[in-house]
Enzyme design. Sequence first.
Site, PDB file in Angstrom:
ATOM      1  N   ALA A  65      12.323  -4.246  -7.111  1.00  0.00           N
ATOM      2  CA  ALA A  65      12.115  -3.971  -5.687  1.00  0.00           C
ATOM      3  C   ALA A  65      10.849  -4.706  -5.251  1.00  0.00           C
ATOM      4  O   ALA A  65       9.952  -4.951  -6.062  1.00  0.00           O
ATOM      5  CB  ALA A  65      11.972  -2.483  -5.474  1.00  0.00           C
ATOM      6  N   GLY A 108      14.402  -2.741 -10.147  1.00  0.00           N
ATOM      7  CA  GLY A 108      15.590  -2.748  -9.290  1.00  0.00           C
ATOM      8  C   GLY A 108      16.548  -3.868  -9.654  1.00  0.00           C
ATOM      9  O   GLY A 108      17.758  -3.764  -9.430  1.00  0.00           O
ATOM     10  N   GLU A 111      18.600  -2.442 -12.304  1.00  0.00           N
ATOM     11  CA  GLU A 111      19.505  -1.448 -11.698  1.00  0.00           C
ATOM     12  C   GLU A 111      20.653  -2.144 -10.957  1.00  0.00           C
ATOM     13  O   GLU A 111      21.797  -1.692 -11.004  1.00  0.00           O
ATOM     14  CB  GLU A 111      18.711  -0.525 -10.761  1.00  0.00           C
ATOM     15  CG  GLU A 111      17.759   0.376 -11.556  1.00  0.00           C
ATOM     16  CD  GLU A 111      16.771   1.128 -10.690  1.00  0.00           C
ATOM     17  OE1 GLU A 111      16.064   0.482  -9.891  1.00  0.00           O
ATOM     18  OE2 GLU A 111      16.692   2.360 -10.806  1.00  0.00           O
ATOM     19  N   GLU A 131       8.868   0.203 -14.138  1.00  0.00           N
ATOM     20  CA  GLU A 131       8.286   1.058 -13.092  1.00  0.00           C
ATOM     21  C   GLU A 131       7.148   1.930 -13.615  1.00  0.00           C
ATOM     22  O   GLU A 131       6.184   2.211 -12.907  1.00  0.00           O
ATOM     23  CB  GLU A 131       9.371   1.962 -12.479  1.00  0.00           C
ATOM     24  CG  GLU A 131      10.367   1.234 -11.589  1.00  0.00           C
ATOM     25  CD  GLU A 131      11.563   0.673 -12.336  1.00  0.00           C
ATOM     26  OE1 GLU A 131      11.518   0.575 -13.590  1.00  0.00           O
ATOM     27  OE2 GLU A 131      12.548   0.321 -11.674  1.00  0.00           O
TER      28      GLU A 131
HETATM   29  C1  HXC Z   1       7.043  -8.504  -5.003  1.00  0.00           C
HETATM   30  C2  HXC Z   1       6.894 -10.014  -6.709  1.00  0.00           C
HETATM   31  C3  HXC Z   1       7.614  -9.149  -7.555  1.00  0.00           C
HETATM   32  C4  HXC Z   1       8.042  -7.897  -7.025  1.00  0.00           C
HETATM   33  C5  HXC Z   1       7.137 -10.919  -8.669  1.00  0.00           C
HETATM   34  N1  HXC Z   1       6.620 -11.107  -7.439  1.00  0.00           N
HETATM   35  N2  HXC Z   1       7.743  -9.740  -8.773  1.00  0.00           N
HETATM   36  N3  HXC Z   1       6.624  -9.688  -5.444  1.00  0.00           N
HETATM   37  N4  HXC Z   1       7.748  -7.621  -5.744  1.00  0.00           N
HETATM   38  N5  HXC Z   1       8.770  -7.002  -7.747  1.00  0.00           N
HETATM   39  C6  HXC Z   1       5.890 -12.286  -6.933  1.00  0.00           C
HETATM   40  C7  HXC Z   1       4.476 -12.368  -7.466  1.00  0.00           C
HETATM   41  O1  HXC Z   1       3.614 -11.562  -6.717  1.00  0.00           O
HETATM   42  C8  HXC Z   1       4.211 -13.847  -7.252  1.00  0.00           C
HETATM   43  O2  HXC Z   1       3.942 -14.068  -5.887  1.00  0.00           O
HETATM   44  C9  HXC Z   1       5.544 -14.494  -7.554  1.00  0.00           C
HETATM   45  O3  HXC Z   1       6.518 -13.465  -7.396  1.00  0.00           O
HETATM   46  C10 HXC Z   1       5.641 -15.043  -8.958  1.00  0.00           C
HETATM   47  O4  HXC Z   1       5.270 -14.008  -9.856  1.00  0.00           O
HETATM   48  P1  HXC Z   1       4.137 -14.175 -10.979  1.00  0.00           P
HETATM   49  O5  HXC Z   1       3.664 -12.810 -11.321  1.00  0.00           O
HETATM   50  O6  HXC Z   1       3.096 -15.166 -10.545  1.00  0.00           O
HETATM   51  O7  HXC Z   1       4.993 -14.807 -12.156  1.00  0.00           O
HETATM   52  P2  HXC Z   1       4.840 -14.583 -13.725  1.00  0.00           P
HETATM   53  O8  HXC Z   1       3.391 -14.680 -14.128  1.00  0.00           O
HETATM   54  O9  HXC Z   1       5.831 -15.510 -14.348  1.00  0.00           O
HETATM   55  O10 HXC Z   1       5.267 -13.069 -13.988  1.00  0.00           O
HETATM   56  C11 HXC Z   1       6.598 -12.662 -13.724  1.00  0.00           C
HETATM   57  C12 HXC Z   1       6.734 -11.127 -13.805  1.00  0.00           C
HETATM   58  C13 HXC Z   1       5.707 -10.480 -12.850  1.00  0.00           C
HETATM   59  C14 HXC Z   1       6.488 -10.655 -15.238  1.00  0.00           C
HETATM   60  C15 HXC Z   1       8.179 -10.787 -13.402  1.00  0.00           C
HETATM   61  O11 HXC Z   1       5.826 -11.113 -11.557  1.00  0.00           O
HETATM   62  C16 HXC Z   1       5.910  -9.014 -12.678  1.00  0.00           C
HETATM   63  O12 HXC Z   1       5.538  -8.231 -13.504  1.00  0.00           O
HETATM   64  N6  HXC Z   1       6.500  -8.636 -11.513  1.00  0.00           N
HETATM   65  C17 HXC Z   1       6.692  -7.225 -11.177  1.00  0.00           C
HETATM   66  C18 HXC Z   1       7.860  -6.642 -11.939  1.00  0.00           C
HETATM   67  C19 HXC Z   1       8.039  -5.179 -11.639  1.00  0.00           C
HETATM   68  O13 HXC Z   1       7.125  -4.365 -11.816  1.00  0.00           O
HETATM   69  N7  HXC Z   1       9.231  -4.819 -11.157  1.00  0.00           N
HETATM   70  C20 HXC Z   1       9.546  -3.445 -10.796  1.00  0.00           C
HETATM   71  C21 HXC Z   1       9.248  -3.211  -9.340  1.00  0.00           C
HETATM   72  S1  HXC Z   1       9.442  -1.528  -8.924  1.00  0.00           S
HETATM   73  P3  HXC Z   1       2.677 -14.973  -5.410  1.00  0.00           P
HETATM   74  O14 HXC Z   1       2.731 -14.859  -3.919  1.00  0.00           O
HETATM   75  O15 HXC Z   1       1.485 -14.384  -6.055  1.00  0.00           O
HETATM   76  O16 HXC Z   1       3.033 -16.330  -5.926  1.00  0.00           O
HETATM   77  C22 HXC Z   1      11.090  -1.326  -8.765  1.00  0.00           C
HETATM   78  C23 HXC Z   1      11.516   0.050  -8.322  1.00  0.00           C
HETATM   79  C24 HXC Z   1      13.000   0.095  -8.177  1.00  0.00           C
HETATM   80  O17 HXC Z   1      11.875  -2.195  -8.948  1.00  0.00           O
HETATM   81  C25 HXC Z   1      13.382   1.097  -7.190  1.00  0.00           C
HETATM   82  C26 HXC Z   1      14.798   0.857  -6.749  1.00  0.00           C
HETATM   83  C27 HXC Z   1      15.026  -0.252  -5.776  1.00  0.00           C
END
Ligand code: HXC
Length: 257
Positions: A65, A108, A111, A131
Site C-alpha cells: 500500500a 498489499g 495480498e 507491515e
Molecule cells: C510508497 C514506496 C513504497 C510504498 C517503495 N516506495 N515502496 N512509496 N509506498 N509501499 C518508494 C520509495 O519511497 C522510493 O521513492 C521508491 O519507491 C523506490 O524505493 P527505494 O526504497 O528507494 O528502493 P529500494 O532501496 O530498492 O527498496 C525497495 C523496498 C523498499 C525494499 C521495496 O522501498 C521498501 O521497504 N518499501 C516499503 C515496503 C513496505 O513496507 N510495504 C508494506 C506497506 S504497508 P523515492 O521517491 O524515495 O524515490 C501495506 C499495508 C497493506 O502494504 C494494507 C492493505 C492495502
Amino acid sequence: MTYEYIKAECVDSIGIITLNRPKILNALNLQLMNELVSELERMDQDPAIRVIVLTGNDKAFAAGADINEMAEASAMEILKRDQFAVWDRISLISKPIIGAVSGFVLGGGCELMMNCDMIIASETTVIGQPEIKLGVMPGAGGTQRLTRAVGLNKAMEMLLTGEPISAKEALRYRLVNLVVPVEAYYQEALKLAKQISEQAPLAVQVIKKSVHKADNLPLADALDYERNGFYLLMASEDRKEGMQAFLEKRKPRFSGK
Ligand code: HXC
C-alpha cells in the site's frame, strides 16, 4: 477507458492489466486500486475476454500500500475511507486471474497476488508481509490468505518478522505455481492464460467458484456445491459440443453457452 495508474489491453481473449506506478514500485494507492477493480469488473463482463493476467514490471509487482497515503491518516479517516471494500470485489470476479509477478511483492502487493487464482513468478521475486516493521499489520487478507496458503508456522514467521521469502521458497510453500527466469515469467503466464482461454468458459468459471469453496465451506457443503455445478454444466451447449467432439475425435469449438 483511460487510466492513470494501470494499463489494460486485450490480446486474443486474454485481458492483461499492468500496474503502472514504476517510480514508486507500483505502491498501491486508493486510485490505483479503484482503477484496477473497475477494469477487472469490466473485463469480467466482456465476452471477448476469457482469462485475465495481472502483472507489474520486472522490478516490482507491488511494494505494498502507498505509505504516503497512510502516514498522516488518522484511524477514523482510515475507517471512513473503507479502503478494503474495493478489495472484496476482487473475489467476485468470475474469470480466472493469473498473476505474473517479479521483484518486490510486499504487503498489499502480496495480498493482491494472493487474490490471483494462479501465480507465475520470476526467480527474482521476493514475497513478504513487512507491515510489522511499520508497527501495523496486514489489512487486506494477509494474515488469512497467507496462513491458508503456506500453513500456520510459516505464515506466523513471515508476518511476525516481516522478512520476505524468495521465489524458490514461495514455490516450496505452494504460494506460487511456477518459478522461471525473469525473462520468461510474463510469457509463461500468457501461455497458461491461452491454454485456459481455450477451455469451455462456463466450465472454467464454475470450477473457479467451486475450488474457492474449498477455503470457505465445510467439506460436505462444498461437495454439494460441486455436484450442483456439475449438474448445471450438463445443461450447457458446450457440454454437448465437448462430448460430441470427443466421440468424433476432433477438437471442440466452445461457444460459452
Ligand atoms: C510508497 C514506496 C513504497 C510504498 C517503495 N516506495 N515502496 N512509496 N509506498 N509501499 C518508494 C520509495 O519511497 C522510493 O521513492 C521508491 O519507491 C523506490 O524505493 P527505494 O526504497 O528507494 O528502493 P529500494 O532501496 O530498492 O527498496 C525497495 C523496498 C523498499 C525494499 C521495496 O522501498 C521498501 O521497504 N518499501 C516499503 C515496503 C513496505 O513496507 N510495504 C508494506 C506497506 S504497508 P523515492 O521517491 O524515495 O524515490 C501495506 C499495508 C497493506 O502494504 C494494507 C492493505 C492495502
